[in-house]
Design a protein around this motif. Structure first.
Motif, PDB file in Angstrom:
ATOM      1  N   LYS A 383       0.826  -1.197   0.000  1.00  0.00           N
ATOM      2  CA  LYS A 383       0.000   0.000   0.000  1.00  0.00           C
ATOM      3  C   LYS A 383       0.873   1.265   0.000  1.00  0.00           C
ATOM      4  N   ARG A 384       1.935   1.227   0.781  1.00  0.00           N
ATOM      5  CA  ARG A 384       2.830   2.385   0.833  1.00  0.00           C
ATOM      6  C   ARG A 384       3.477   2.630  -0.530  1.00  0.00           C
ATOM      7  N   ALA A 385       3.875   1.534  -1.185  1.00  0.00           N
ATOM      8  CA  ALA A 385       4.529   1.676  -2.476  1.00  0.00           C
ATOM      9  C   ALA A 385       3.581   2.252  -3.516  1.00  0.00           C
ATOM     10  N   SER A 386       2.287   1.955  -3.418  1.00  0.00           N
ATOM     11  CA  SER A 386       1.328   2.402  -4.418  1.00  0.00           C
ATOM     12  C   SER A 386       0.736   3.769  -4.096  1.00  0.00           C
ATOM     13  N   LYS A 387       0.597   4.122  -2.810  1.00  0.00           N
ATOM     14  CA  LYS A 387      -0.085   5.365  -2.450  1.00  0.00           C
ATOM     15  C   LYS A 387       0.811   6.353  -1.716  1.00  0.00           C
ATOM     16  N   SER A 388       1.529   5.876  -0.704  1.00  0.00           N
ATOM     17  CA  SER A 388       2.321   6.817   0.118  1.00  0.00           C
ATOM     18  C   SER A 388       3.498   7.388  -0.665  1.00  0.00           C
ATOM     19  N   ARG A 389       4.123   6.568  -1.490  1.00  0.00           N
ATOM     20  CA  ARG A 389       5.325   7.030  -2.180  1.00  0.00           C
ATOM     21  C   ARG A 389       5.017   8.210  -3.093  1.00  0.00           C
TER      22      ARG A 389
END
Length: 389
Positions: A383-389
């Motif tokens: 999720k972090r790789a797709s949204k947070s980054r």
């Protein structure tokens, strides 16, 4: 003709000189504007430090592990309940219309109930003088009743028994059995576990100093002093709580991720001979929820030295989430990850347009993290790789 050419040359030189002076003045104005802006930001920052709110909270709650590890009891940080914040609704029927009365105080469910019934003094009908029958009842109000604690003296009496038959026979030694009282929680002390629990709870959960507790215990008919109370806390911690602490530390060192932070405090009588004004430190170590039940352990030290950290995490291998303090660096088998809360703190201190952009950026990350909170570490990473980054 020659004079005209000469005047033209002088005018051109004058124009160039004026242009240079204008450019120089413009540059000076720019530099002064930047200096004024910097000084304005500095004054705003200092004014905020002096008079402004010290909280770092925003509309997005900080996710687990990102806030201060030394937060006080939530009861001290939450505002007092008001009718708009926390309400209990009591519903009753009048003329088939439902009305709601809002209250901001209530008792927990499951609490013991004492019912007081109120009957008419006379149940004889004033008209026919016949006996009246009950047709119903209702609860007109609920009240909170407090029963103060009380002190009791517990006497352990050991009883001895002797065999009369063996006593008559002179050839046999007299048989005697004696009851054995259990060992006290602290040797040569009148404090039993309930008293020790109360002292420790009041000191560490209610923030009530030991010298203040002396008067409270005196009202309960127990004569003591703060030195005795201090000894009780120390003995209980060493004899009963230290094994639990060591076991928790042993389990914590098997984790792969830890949060570590330290904050300063003061110790009046220091063992190293330094003044009581010198800073001592409380180190805190906390595991993460994704690796089992969260554990939080404190380590008190007289300094902020790197050796305190090395001594506590001996045998640990994994990642430590921390701030930028130089002690958190280059330990064998340990990777250090920086904390977004500390990054956000510097943006918050900036108190400028860029600072507000930085704070919002961190708040957006927090908002996303709250959405990932209940996912497994691998899913949170995706999720972090797709949204947070």
């Amino acid at each position: 003709m020659e004079n005209a050419s000469k005047n033209k040359s002088q005018n051109e030189k004058l124009i160039c000189l004026l242009e240079e002076q204008l450019a120089h003045s413009n540059q000076q104005n720019k530099d002064l504007s930047k200096q004024i802006e910097a000084l304005t930001d500095q004054v705003r920052h200092l004014t905020k430090l002096l008079y402004g709110s010290k909280t770092e909270k925003s509309k997005y709650n900080v996710p687990d592990g990102q806030g201060s590890l030394f937060d006080d009891d939530p009861a001290f940080s939450e505002p007092e309940h008001t009718e708009e914040q926390s309400q209990q609704t009591i519903t009753y029927t009048v003329d088939r219309k439902v009305k709601s009365k809002k209250r901001n105080d209530s008792l927990h469910d499951g609490i013991e109930v004492e019912a007081i019934h109120h009957h008419p003094e006379n149940i004889i009908c004033d008209c026919c003088e016949g006996e009246m029958i009950e047709i119903g009842s209702k609860i007109v109000r609920e009240e909170a009743k407090f029963i103060p604690a009380k002190m009791m003296k517990v006497q352990h009496i050991e009883h001895a028994y002797e065999c009369k038959g063996c006593k008559v026979d002179s050839a046999q030694p007299a048989q005697i059995k004696r009851g054995k009282a259990p060992q006290p929680a602290i040797q040569r002390s009148i404090a039993i576990p309930s008293v020790l629990a109360k002292v420790i709870y009041d000191k560490f959960a209610q923030y009530l100093p030991l010298y203040r507790q002396v008067k409270e215990w005196d009202r309960y008919d127990l004569n003591t002093n703060d030195k005795n109370l201090s000894n009780w806390v120390i003995r209980a911690a060493h004899d009963w709580l230290l094994p639990v602490y060591e076991r928790m530390k042993e389990l914590m060192m098997t984790k792969s991720v830890l949060h570590v932070d330290e904050t300063y405090g003061q110790i009046i009588n220091r063992s190293d001979g330094k003044s009581g004004q010198a800073n001592a430190y409380n180190w805190v170590f906390r595991s993460v929820p994704s690796q089992g039940p969260t554990m939080t352990l404190f380590q008190s030290a007289l300094s902020r030295a790197r050796s305190v950290l090395e001594g506590f995490i001996e045998g640990f291998s994994g990642t430590i989430m921390c701030d930028g303090y130089s002690a958190y660096d280059k330990l064998e088998g340990v990777n250090f990850a920086n904390c977004w809360a500390h990054v956000r703190r510097y943006w918050l201190k900036a108190d400028s347009k860029n600072g507000r952009i930085g704070v919002k950026y961190c708040d957006d990350l927090y908002r996303l993290e709250r959405q990932y909170k209940h996912l497994s570490p691998s899913k949170r990473r995706k999720k972090r790789a797709s949204k947070s980054r």
